[in-house]
Design an enzyme around this catalytic site. Sequence first.
Site, PDB file in Angstrom:
ATOM      1  CB  VAL A 114       6.866   3.455   6.503  1.00 42.50           C
ATOM      2  CG1 VAL A 114       7.388   4.991   6.533  1.00 42.50           C
ATOM      3  CG2 VAL A 114       8.229   2.738   6.123  1.00 42.50           C
ATOM      4  CG  ASP A 163       5.018  -1.278   2.270  1.00 44.40           C
ATOM      5  OD1 ASP A 163       3.822  -1.279   2.768  1.00 44.40           O
ATOM      6  OD2 ASP A 163       5.571  -2.550   2.139  1.00 44.40           O
ATOM      7  CG  HIS A 164       0.680   3.616   5.035  1.00 44.48           C
ATOM      8  ND1 HIS A 164       1.375   3.745   6.292  1.00 44.48           N
ATOM      9  CD2 HIS A 164      -0.580   4.333   5.162  1.00 44.48           C
ATOM     10  CE1 HIS A 164       0.660   4.954   7.055  1.00 44.48           C
ATOM     11  NE2 HIS A 164      -0.495   5.320   6.448  1.00 44.48           N
ATOM     12  NE  ARG A 165       3.222  -4.383   2.893  1.00 42.30           N
ATOM     13  CZ  ARG A 165       3.540  -5.282   2.145  1.00 42.30           C
ATOM     14  NH1 ARG A 165       3.184  -6.561   2.016  1.00 42.30           N
ATOM     15  NH2 ARG A 165       4.715  -4.969   1.543  1.00 42.30           N
ATOM     16  N   PRO A 192       0.926  -1.290  -0.068  1.00 47.91           N
ATOM     17  CG  PRO A 192      -0.045  -0.918   2.236  1.00 47.91           C
ATOM     18  CD  PRO A 192       0.780  -2.022   1.399  1.00 47.91           C
TER      19      PRO A 192
END
Length: 473
Positions: free
Chosen positions: A447, A443-445, A267
Amino acid sequence: MTATEQRFREFKMPDVGEGLTEAEILKWYVRPGDTVTDGQVICEVETAKAAVELPSPYEGVVHAVHFEEGTTVDVGTSIIAVDTDPGAGPAEAPAAAETAPAAAEEDAEPQGRQAVLVGYGAAPSSTKRRARKPQPGVPAQEPAAAAVQAELNGHAAAPAPAAPAAPAAVPAPGRPLAKPPVRKLAKDLGIDLATVTPTGPDGVITREDVHAAAAPAPAAEAPAPQPAATEAPAASGAPRPRETRIPIKGVRKATAQAMVNSAFTAPHVTEFVTVDVTRTMKLVQELKQDTDMAGLRVNPLLLVAKALLVAIKRNPDVNAAWDETNQEIVRKDYVNLGIAAATPRGLIVPNIKDADAKTLPQLAEALGELVSTAREGKTSPADMSGGTVTITNVGVFGVDTGTPILNPGESAILAFGAVKLQPWVHKGKVKPRQVTTLALSFDHRLVDGELGSKVLADTAAILEHPKRLITWA
């Protein structure tokens, strides 16, 4: 291994990357009859990651080259045969199993022979007879097969003696018969070989057949010319092509697949910041005159790279990877800094190993070597693996910024936009200043918004006041 197999050694396409399945032969440096030594470069191939030169593992004389330039070959397929004992006299070389499969039965011979094409063999037949015993001094290869092999090796075969006319053999059902260069031509023109009518001997599709299939069908009866606008004819009188088809392969194919996988796996979140880099641009000019940087590549990208490395040091959790299998976040205690480079073969991202441990002169030297090697098309697969964070310099194209897509396995990528002179409030007054825009995708998983914002803000702060390269380092 028989004595013949020990003499005629087949060199198979190796896996020159990490699990690659195919490679395209770009250029041959040897031809049949050439003498080669162990370790001599015999050809250049392009994989999905880079162009690589292949050395010969054998010493002797080239007996046969199995594929033309421009052919894509599977890993493990024989591409060249070397006679390792040419002084032993003439001998019948074995057919490479990967390029010319033997008949189902060793002594089977179809009635009404047809040319044996690379990768296809002869059409099956219910009528069998014992193979002829070769006469002394007479090659055992059939004239038709010899002509095809000679054409594939780049030589013209001697004309065969005239024979009574016979009906052409009907090709076996399945894949149409055509040599690799003809298949490549059909692929480039978007022609399905199954729809092409063969006119070659024994049902073989020729280049002329492919061109005929690609040509537009003639109109039954052309109407009289009308004053309406029509397509301007080319110099030859034929209509100019309105489309160009480019095969998707090599680096471009790998890049496309990687970007699709990344976009639909991680994401993405992208944040932007516009920053006054006037002081950084002045520092670049000063460093160019510094004797410690003599002969090195000094440009704004160098200081952007150093600023990002310092920001990562202050926020180490951003330098990580998502391990889906083990459900773990893997934080890297090293930074392999990727630099996106545009090359004639497509976009590649080689990386500088342990960039965080390098001084500014060492980083400049590594950056210069990386760019030069990429432009020459000599980047090795090892130089493009193991990256942790990447910079893409879209500013060289005059672009302000963008939303870069992560390289698979990496957590962040920074886009460096064009540096432009803009009105800016500086010390309470509007003045012309050197300004750029930075964009950080992550990467929003692993960060979150706070961590991503800190990395971007720290990078911008260093570029606004480059003395922080010293105080924050």
